[in-house]
Scaffold this active site. Structure first.
Site, short mmCIF file in Angstrom:
data_model
loop_
_atom_site.label_atom_id
_atom_site.label_comp_id
_atom_site.label_asym_id
_atom_site.label_seq_id
_atom_site.Cartn_x
_atom_site.Cartn_y
_atom_site.Cartn_z
N LYS A 200 0.88 -1.18 0.00
CA LYS A 200 0.00 0.00 0.00
C LYS A 200 0.91 1.22 0.00
O LYS A 200 1.15 1.85 1.04
CB LYS A 200 -0.93 -0.04 1.22
CG LYS A 200 -2.25 0.66 0.97
CD LYS A 200 -3.30 0.27 1.97
CE LYS A 200 -4.42 1.28 2.02
NZ LYS A 200 -5.14 1.51 0.78
N1 PXG Z 1 -7.64 -2.34 -3.14
C1 PXG Z 1 -7.00 -1.16 -3.11
C2 PXG Z 1 -6.17 -0.76 -4.27
C3 PXG Z 1 -7.13 -0.32 -2.00
O1 PXG Z 1 -6.51 0.85 -1.97
C4 PXG Z 1 -8.61 -1.96 -0.99
C5 PXG Z 1 -8.41 -2.75 -2.12
C6 PXG Z 1 -9.44 -2.48 0.12
O2 PXG Z 1 -8.63 -2.82 1.24
P1 PXG Z 1 -9.15 -2.68 2.74
O3 PXG Z 1 -8.01 -3.17 3.55
O4 PXG Z 1 -9.48 -1.25 2.97
O5 PXG Z 1 -10.33 -3.55 2.83
C7 PXG Z 1 -7.95 -0.72 -0.91
C8 PXG Z 1 -8.11 0.16 0.28
C9 PXG Z 1 -9.21 6.20 0.18
C10 PXG Z 1 -9.11 4.86 0.82
O6 PXG Z 1 -8.99 7.20 0.85
C11 PXG Z 1 -8.70 3.77 0.08
C12 PXG Z 1 -8.61 2.53 0.70
C13 PXG Z 1 -8.94 2.38 2.02
C14 PXG Z 1 -9.34 3.48 2.75
C15 PXG Z 1 -9.43 4.74 2.14
O7 PXG Z 1 -9.52 6.27 -1.03
N2 PXG Z 1 -8.19 1.52 -0.08
#
Ligand code: PXG
Length: 290
Positions: A149
């Site tokens: 990430k």
């Molecule tokens: N794929 C990607 C590329 C992400 O960035 C997820 C899947 C889902 O993962 P989680 O662990 O959250 O279930 C993510 C998570 C934002 C924001 O501000 C983006 C995410 C999480 C929280 C906020 O756009 N991405």
């Protein structure tokens, strides 16, 4: 608003970093997006573990222990008196010079921002969302592994722009071979003949913590769940489809590339999982007081 910056809680206006920070110059760093629900930080341990894994993979030192990161997050929530929040933890390589070499950076920058969460409108959770496949393919695992990430989200941002240009709010991203990877900030699931399917991580997606929570819910509900290669066709002919992510939680999908999914309304399994997920947000995390 108060922000945690390198060990101190400071006012938002004083929360600034240098233009020589390699997070700014090169996207060199990692982050996490976390939620708290009624004074409970959801799956905090899992998020902190993933933060440290992302950092380890890019050889970035986090100048705090996991316990210290946990305490700093809670301190920031308390400073802002937030019961329900979106929490952003950012670790960048820190101040360096105009050159890629990370050894020139003098110390990592650690930032924690907590704010109110802006959700998708409630109508979308009730009625479902349409998504569209975009031309930009998800990063190759062998290039920048999507499991990291990292602060470099241009791959996802390009896909998001392409979805918006096409009149949609979220993009379906494929890998370089044309298999389903994930969306720009969410993982994807389909339901077929009562079975749940989601692409395996090696297909180029983030190991979502919401995704893992949904796999746990499936076990509890005795729904068989599989990590399986998916093509767009499998999405088109699915009975149900939904997205999972910290920000979106569980979002029903009712249209993929113009094909209506499951009669155009959120399905039974999706709704059951949404209900169980809501219960889980009241249990699965670390509590704090404000
Ligand atoms: N794929 C990607 C590329 C992400 O960035 C997820 C899947 C889902 O993962 P989680 O662990 O959250 O279930 C993510 C998570 C934002 C924001 O501000 C983006 C995410 C999480 C929280 C906020 O756009 N991405």
């Amino acid at each position: 608003m108060k922000v945690y910056l390198n060990g101190k809680i400071v006012d938002k206006r004083a929360a600034t970093v240098s233009v020589f920070d390699h997070g700014f110059l090169y996207g060199d760093g990692v982050f996490e997006g976390i939620r708290s629900y009624n004074c409970l930080v959801f799956k905090l341990k899992e998020h902190i573990d993933r933060l440290f894994e992302s950092a380890h993979s890019i050889m970035l030192n986090i100048p705090l222990t996991k316990k210290q990161v946990t305490d700093a997050i809670i301190k920031t929530l308390q400073a802002n008196k937030l019961k329900d929040a979106y929490i952003r933890v950012i670790i960048s390589r820190g101040n360096g010079d105009l050159g890629l070499d990370p050894r020139r950076c003098k110390g990592e920058t650690v930032v924690i921002i907590t704010d109110k969460i802006a959700l998708y409108p409630q109508t979308l959770y009730k009625g479902g969302m349409g998504i569209v496949t975009v031309p930009t393919v998800r990063n190759l695992c062998e290039a920048v592994n999507p499991q990291i990430k990292s602060l470099n989200y241009l791959n996802n941002i390009l896909a998001k722009m392409e979805a918006i240009n096409a009149g949609y709010q979220e993009a379906l991203m494929l890998d370089h071979l044309g298999y389903v990877a994930e969306c720009t900030g969410d993982n994807i699931f389909v339901v077929k003949k009562g079975h749940l399917y989601t692409p395996p991580q090696c297909m180029g997606s983030l190991r979502g913590i919401t995704r893992d929570a949904v796999l746990g819910i499936a076990r509890k509900l005795k729904i068989s769940a599989h990590e399986h290669v998916l093509t767009r066709h499998e999405l088109f002919i699915s009975e149900e489809c939904f997205l999972t992510g910290t920000a979106a939680e569980i979002m029903p999908v009712i249209k993929v590339d113009g094909r209506v999914i499951g009669g155009g309304a959120p399905g039974k399994v999706t709704k059951e999982i949404m209900k169980e997920f809501r219960k889980l947000t009241k249990l699965g995390g670390i509590k704090y007081k404000i």
